[in-house]
Enzyme design. Structure first.
Site, PDB file in Angstrom:
ATOM      1  CD  GLU A   1       2.237   4.430  -1.809  1.00 43.42           C
ATOM      2  OE1 GLU A   1       1.334   5.185  -1.433  1.00 43.42           O
ATOM      3  OE2 GLU A   1       2.255   3.908  -2.937  1.00 43.42           O
TER       4      GLU A   1
ATOM      5  CD  GLU B   1       0.627  -0.339  -2.616  1.00 38.55           C
ATOM      6  OE1 GLU B   1       0.104   0.453  -3.427  1.00 38.55           O
ATOM      7  OE2 GLU B   1       0.699  -0.130  -1.399  1.00 38.55           O
TER       8      GLU B   1
END
Ligand code: BG6
Length: 482
Positions: free
Chosen positions: A177, A381
């Site tokens: 991320e 995810e």
């Protein structure tokens, strides 16, 4: 007859070292920044302390003890039929301080053993090189990613692991991320650019110009590090597939008022900022104005832009949990989330933690991103953080099955649309520590771990209903979702 997922589709699950490994002082491991962050709750933010205090609970220290139980855990993943297992390396297990030249052999051995265990079952590891675990020493002594020297430290780390695991790993992600560094949550976790004791994140804080300046400077260094790592990785093993990893979220205009449309578009552009650099190899067209509006200047050295151009990734990966809305109406109700924040959508339900559930947003985002980048996509995810109750050695988690079923259906729609989706690793395939709140109570797993928020429990593992359901999904390559 429903079209099935591609033949070699990578079904699996995802984890991160700081949230599940434990063993924080074992075999020469150094402290990572995460080892200095306490547990919290929704209403009490996690707290960063420079000194480790005896009376506080730091959940990464034991986490769910994968460090000692990896054989049992990987056997359970294999029982579900995993084709891929996403995990991250604890940088400080291999370089305890971060700036050493020589690695810690015991740290390397640990991951070799883990990868060998995966290989035994034919599970492909998907390795995040850096997932919220910058060495504490690099934060403390160098100022974290704000310091350009971190690029070399990171590259040395990459060189060692790319050489060491050539025969065992094919898929790599450079930074988890990476776009979180543009937001408050990333200052400590991914950037290591805030070193005073204090809350991990303050949602209500409006960043100062200096903070913005630091965030984008640190991000520039991570972009360079990522690009150089891609080039290096391909030199070491041309078979390596190296991807970026971006926190994804669909952002809709709250109304058809053109003000909301333009705002939603501007916010979506923040979704593209990192992907554009890492996939296209250049800062996007809107960067100049964005930096001017923020009043910041990112220092770049000669040759930096060429480095970015050369080190573009092989595939695009992202996390997806929720969507939000954007509006200029200041009275609109806010939606919760860990990194993606926005306004509530009246058409959507939310999780116990207030994250809006939107499976169609996943199809929307997949099309949007694939349309822009046209390279293979992986969802690394996704999942529902929920409160589970252990009854008769299992958990009846139909809510989790419903969430995943709907998201998988939308993945299939996106594949039919033409998106080249190659894999799916739902988050926290085994219960682990929540990154935003530090709780154990917020569970995502197919496997229940007996441990509570205070750190009590046997750490025993139990198969949930979703364990058996996901096993069927994988065995049928996504056809049997009942
Ligand atoms: C992602 C992170 O943002 O969300 C994970 O990469 C994290 O590390 C996951 O755990 C879920 O968030 P949370 O706050 O529920 O743990």
């Amino acid at each position: 007859m429903r079209m099935s997922f591609p033949k070699n589709f990578l079904w699996g699950g995802a984890t991160a070292a700081n949230q599940f490994e434990g063993g924080w002082k074992e075999d020469g491991k150094g402290d990572s920044v995460c080892d200095h962050i306490t547990a919290g709750t929704v209403s009490t933010p996690r707290y960063f302390t420079n000194e480790i205090k005896e009376d506080l609970n730091y959940p990464s220290h034991e986490a769910i003890d994968f460090y000692h139980r990896y054989k049992e855990d990987i056997a359970l993943f294999a029982e579900m039929g995993f084709k891929v297992f996403r995990l991250s390396l604890n940088w400080t297990r291999i370089f305890p301080k971060g700036d050493e030249v020589k690695p810690n052999q015991k740290g390397l051995d640990f991951y070799r053993n883990v990868f060998m265990e995966c290989k035994k079952y034919g599970i492909e590891p998907l390795v995040t090189i850096s997932h919220y675990e910058i060495p504490y020493y690099l934060m403390n002594q160098y100022g974290g990613w704000l310091n350009r020297d971190c690029i070399d430290f990171y590259l040395n780390f990459c060189k060692v692991v790319f050489n060491e695991y050539k025969d065992l790993v094919k898929y790599w992600l450079t930074f988890n991320e990476i776009n979180c560094l543009m937001m408050g949550v990333g200052d400590i976790l991914s950037g290591g650019i805030q070193s005073e004791d204090g809350p991990m994140q303050d949602f209500n804080q409006i960043p100062t110009r200096k903070q913005q300046q630091n965030r984008f400077q640190a991000l520039h260094h991570q972009f360079l590090a990522s690009a150089k790592a891609v080039v290096l990785g391909h030199e070491i093993n041309p078979e390596y597939q190296i991807g970026c990893m971006v926190a994804g979220g669909a952002i809709y205009p709250y109304t058809c008022n053109p003000d909301d449309i333009v705002l939603a578009q501007q916010e979506m552009r923040m979704n593209y900022f990192c992907g554009d650099v890492q996939v296209r190899g250049e800062y996007p067209y809107f960067t100049k104005r964005m930096f001017e509006d923020m009043g910041i200047v990112v220092t770049m050295k000669e040759g930096d832009l060429e480095v970015l151009k050369k080190g573009t990734v092989d595939f695009y990966s992202f996390s997806y949990y929720m969507s939000t809305c954007a509006t200029t109406d200041e009275d609109a109700k806010k939606a919760s989330g860990n990194v993606i924040m926005g306004v509530k959508n009246p058409y959507l339900k939310a999780s116990d933690w207030g994250w809006q559930i939107d499976s169609k947003g996943l199809r929307y985002l997949l099309n949007d991103l694939y349309g822009r980048y046209q390279i293979p996509m992986m969802i690394v995810e996704n999942g529902l953080g929920a409160v589970d109750v252990l009854e008769d050695n299992t958990v009846h988690d139909s809510y989790r099955i419903d969430y995943l079923r709907e998201h998988i259906k939308q993945m299939e729609e996106a594949i039919k649309d033409g998106v080249d989706l190659i894999g799916f690793t739902p988050w926290g395939c085994i219960d682990l520590v929540s990154i935003s709140t530090g709780e154990m109570k917020k569970r995502y797993g197919f496997i229940y771990v007996d441990k509570d928020n205070e750190g009590n429990g046997s750490l025993d593992r139990f198969r949930k209903d979703s364990f058996y359901w996901y096993k069927k999904v994988i065995a049928s390559n996504g056809k049997d979702l009942d």
